[in-house]
Write an enzyme that holds these catalytic residues in place. Structure first.
Site, mmCIF file in Angstrom:
data_model
loop_
_atom_site.group_PDB
_atom_site.id
_atom_site.type_symbol
_atom_site.label_atom_id
_atom_site.label_comp_id
_atom_site.label_asym_id
_atom_site.label_seq_id
_atom_site.Cartn_x
_atom_site.Cartn_y
_atom_site.Cartn_z
ATOM 1 C CG HIS A 95 -1.736 1.113 1.436
ATOM 2 N ND1 HIS A 95 -1.385 2.097 2.434
ATOM 3 C CD2 HIS A 95 -3.023 1.621 0.897
ATOM 4 C CE1 HIS A 95 -2.161 3.229 2.513
ATOM 5 N NE2 HIS A 95 -3.170 3.065 1.481
ATOM 6 C CD GLU B 36 -2.550 2.675 -3.677
ATOM 7 O OE1 GLU B 36 -2.713 3.792 -3.580
ATOM 8 O OE2 GLU B 36 -3.004 1.816 -2.810
ATOM 9 C CG HIS B 37 -0.162 6.181 -0.498
ATOM 10 N ND1 HIS B 37 -0.715 7.563 0.156
ATOM 11 C CD2 HIS B 37 -1.171 5.379 -0.306
ATOM 12 C CE1 HIS B 37 -1.883 7.241 0.719
ATOM 13 N NE2 HIS B 37 -2.090 5.922 0.097
ATOM 14 C CD GLU C 49 -4.909 5.386 3.058
ATOM 15 O OE1 GLU C 49 -3.926 5.749 2.950
ATOM 16 O OE2 GLU C 49 -5.635 4.475 2.345
#
Lengths: 429, 418
Positions: A69, A72-73, A145
């Protein structure tokens, strides 16, 4: 790249597909008269893949949780210091990305400048650029997040259930990791993961919309930057998961209005993908509707007693390596709902399933499939997720037609087992 | 757009969308948002959903829909400005995809009419169950903290105005609902409300119109119009409100007065201004509050079309309240000063146009677009709005931004912060 063509008589859908010499899978589904085009470029790499052996190496690589993740950012940062969102925005494309347990995907939707947007998508996903400074900067954003999910009752409910069902399967860990685990992520780790899982032989691209397939295929082909497919598979290392669940109950207090519940059934008939997996998915979906759907006796009883409300829902989640059914909602008495669910299963085991209900519910599955082809975004996402499980979603009808009442009875006995069920509850604090 | 007039109150609109594989019907019953009926309206659609002459109970309705290849049927209440809308939505796969040539759209329409005109569930036990569910929904608003912060901000900002009422009503109001009272209310509103029916997809609209008339011809209607929304007016100094809850992340919601109604010629410029400021990854809020200062995962702005209100939302660490607050206002100042780059400007125009164009692929959004035009009293096509959007200038954005004023600051903080 050679394109193959298929057309489905049942749905009227058409598809062009091929495999580029880099190993990249290409799938183009033209949608006549649509305004929107949606493209999704994904890798078979998700949050569960934190232990692996890089092709050509012997040693096991072990990276911090949450790295897929995080990666991905960081893909949105460009070598020239710009942000790739700017490029899409300039062309009116709406870009995004997501990481799930088993895949990471980069996507855009656009109603104009599809070519330019697609070129941008191809380019940036193949242009990693990480520095210690830029990696550091993301800690704050992802930290928030994670915090956001920490306040989400349904999210916690879900992970608490997975922690009941699974003893070792990494699916029980949060996708974004923890504030602690992500503090260990470095640029080197990101490059290592990128160079392994973002090899084009581990990736596919799906484009759905009002497009010219040949033109789209050309852009994809021209956009390939590195044509060095792995000779061998990436070895992903997962711990052996016992058939038994970890525990049958979990609860947590949070600021929610009334108790939330989620009941799970662990699927132990796992280890395969393809049409066989899709068939299982259809069978369990039919069973869930027969047992818990709005026309079922159990639903009526629980609803009229005020034990469930309109939030009640159910789902079967599949992967080759794991699977589970879940039934969730709000209830003043989650244990009573759980007991009623188990009692209904026992009762059904004694008196058998209704063939008439099976025939009726099977129609729903077909309707839902047709409906899933409507929206370019849902269609492309579902198609890619299925593809990564070796399922040909385009030919859904083959698996659908093969489901019989006898299969369903077997599946019921095998899947809905009390000993492999668990209850997760989030109570108001 | 022009529709088929069924009678003084009911309009039927058809939007052909045969490229999609479904046909969708939406029924919108417009009511003025007001205290004495808001809660009754919030319970009513869920009671109508419980039984009708065609299908006497929920299980029969479910079976009926299952036989139609899992056609869907939903009911809810919406709020558009000062208009409380009782909504019913149906969706089925279009007839040409029915494996055995079944007439699915017609069958769904039949159920729709029976639900609306022949309800049978006004019984004490059913009313009791649906009152409990209505109260669950009111309470559950706190579960989604981001949305809850916006609801609370709107309540505080518009205290005393109709718009402060929640579409879901109040617990006290729901408690007061009775079976007889709700039945009388139903009979009243069905004859005294503007009702819009939108059909999107593939349908024989003239046949449907005739079918509807079979039901409505027997009823006497009292002429009604869509309720008008009052533009938000500020009551003076900026209002600051903090609530405390057991949360780990703070939710900031700032309410601004825009002074521009949905029917105003400036509204298009306002949508572009909102895009520059906070709607999307190209916006100032995303690039500064999130990307530059790493203060949050989300920071965005959105418009309440019919009220002249803009909300800004961000999820932040409690201790970063002031930093986020200052930056959100500083970014608005840059828009007011016209400090808008070519990239921000082009991206925003393109984003608004892209959104408008994408409605054409989605039956629900298309209905919402048409309904929104009707509520605002405008009648633009998508192409006309795209054209208007493409003509917006930086000067226009500056001018509408100049009218924007901060009115209310709401913060949802943790228990320890008290």
């Amino acid at each position: 790249m050679e394109l193959n063509y298929v057309k489905s008589d049942a749905t009227g859908e058409e598809m062009y597909y091929g495999k580029h010499s880099s190993g990249l899978g290409v799938y183009i589904i033209p949608k006549k008269d649509y305004s929107k085009t949606y493209a999704i470029f994904g890798t078979k790499y998700g949050s569960v893949d934190s232990k692996f052996v890089v092709p050509g190496e012997k040693e096991l690589t072990d990276v911090p949780d949450g790295i897929a993740h995080y990666l991905e950012h960081k893909m949105f940062d460009q070598p020239d210091g710009s942000n790739v969102f700017d490029k899409f925005s300039k062309y009116g494309g709406n870009a995004n990305a997501f990481t799930s347990f088993n895949m990471t995907a980069y996507l855009f939707s656009a109603t104009a400048n599809v070519e330019e947007n697609l070129e941008t998508l191809m380019d940036y996903v193949q242009s990693p650029y990480f520095t210690e400074e830029s990696v550091q900067k993301e800690q704050g954003i992802i930290g928030q997040e994670i915090r956001m999910y920490d306040d989400n009752g349904n999210w916690k409910l879900f992970f608490n259930l997975l922690n009941c069902l699974y003893q070792k399967q990494p699916v029980k860990k949060e996708i974004a990791g923890t504030v602690e685990s992500i503090s260990h992520i470095t640029a080197d780790y990101l490059y290592k993961c990128y160079n392994t899982f973002y090899n084009l032989s581990n990736m596919s691209i799906v484009v759905v919309g009002n497009v010219d397939p040949t033109g789209i295929a050309k852009i994809i082909e021209n956009g390939v930057k590195k044509n060095e497919p792995f000779d061998e598979e990436i070895k992903k290392v997962y711990p052996e998961e016992p058939k038994e669940i970890a525990k049958s109950y979990a609860e947590q207090n949070m600021s929610v209005a009334s108790p939330l519940f989620m009941i799970g059934f662990k699927d132990t008939d796992t280890g395969y993908g393809g049409e066989r997996l899709l068939k299982k998915w259809i069978e369990i979906n039919i069973l869930l509707r027969m047992l818990f759907g709005k026309s079922s006796a159990l639903y009526k009883d629980l609803y009229e007693k005020g034990l469930i409300n309109n939030t009640f829902s159910f789902e079967y989640t599949m992967q080759p390596s794991y699977g589970y059914s879940s039934v969730d909602g709000e209830s003043r008495d989650p244990k009573a709902v759980y007991d009623a669910v188990i009692a209904e299963i026992e009762k059904t085991r004694e008196k058998g399933l209704s063939k008439e209900t099976f025939e009726r519910i099977k129609k729903v599955i077909w309707g839902n499939y047709i409906r899933s082809l409507n929206d370019v975004e849902d269609y492309a996402c579902t198609f890619l997720q299925m593809l990564f499980m070796d399922i040909d979603y385009f030919n859904f009808i083959d698996a659908y037609n093969s489901v019989t009442f006898e299969d369903l009875q077997k599946r019921f006995d095998e899947h809905f087992v009390k000993e492999r069920s668990a209850l997760s509850v989030v109570n108001p604090s | 757009m022009d529709g088929l007039k069924i009678n003084s109150n009911i309009n039927l609109y058809y939007i052909p969308m045969t490229k999609l594989k479904t046909t969708t019907i939406g029924i919108y019953i417009h009511r003025e948002l007001k205290e004495d009926e808001v809660s009754k309206n919030a319970v009513l659609p869920y009671v109508l959903k419980r039984g009708c002459k065609l299908c006497p109970d929920s299980a029969k309705i479910a079976e009926y829909l299952e036989n139609l290849y899992g056609a869907s049927f939903g009911a809810s209440v919406l709020k558009r400005g000062d208009d409380q809308i009782i909504y019913f939505g149906f969706e089925t796969i279009s007839d040409k995809y029915a494996p055995n040539g079944e007439k699915l759209a017609g069958s769904v329409a039949k159920l729709m009419m029976s639900v609306i005109f022949e309800p049978t569930a006004f019984e004490d036990d059913i009313i009791g169950q649906e009152k409990k569910n209505a109260k669950d929904r009111i309470m559950a608003a706190m579960n989604d903290k981001r949305q809850y912060a916006t609801i609370r901000c709107a309540e505080e900002m518009c205290a005393g105005d109709r718009f402060a009422l929640r579409a879901l009503g109040t617990s006290e109001g729901v408690d007061a609902v009775t079976a007889d009272g709700l039945k009388a209310h139903y009979e009243n509103i069905i004859t005294s409300s503007a009702i819009d029916i939108y059909v999107c997809g593939d349908a024989d609209i003239n046949a449907l119109s005739e079918e509807i008339k079979k039901y409505t011809d027997k009823i006497v209607f009292e002429e009604a119009n869509i309720p008008k929304s009052k533009l938000f007016e500020s009551k003076g100094a900026v209002k600051n409100v903090t609530d405390h809850m057991d949360v780990v992340q703070g939710k900031l919601c700032m309410g601004f007065k825009t002074g521009i109604s949905a029917g105003s010629p400036d509204y298009t410029a306002l949508t572009v201004m909102n895009s520059v400021y906070g709607a999307g990854a190209h916006s100032k809020l995303f690039n500064n509050v999130r990307e530059k200062l790493s203060l949050c995962y989300y920071a965005s702005s959105n418009l309440v079309k019919d009220k002249g209100i803009m909300f800004v939302n961000a999820g932040i660490e409690f201790k970063n309240f002031q930093k986020a607050y200052d930056e959100i206002l500083a970014q608005l100042e840059t828009v007011k000063n016209g400090e808008i780059s070519e990239l921000e400007f082009t991206s925003s125009i393109n984003a608004v146009i892209n959104e408008l164009e994408s409605y054409r692929d989605d039956q629900h959004l298309m209905q919402m677009f048409c309904l929104g035009q009707k509520i605002a009293g405008t009648n633009y096509s998508i192409d006309e709005l795209k054209e208007k959007t493409s003509k917006v200038t930086i000067e226009d954005i500056k001018n509408v931004a100049a009218k924007t004023e901060l009115d209310t600051v709401y913060f949802l903080a943790g228990k320890e912060e008290e």
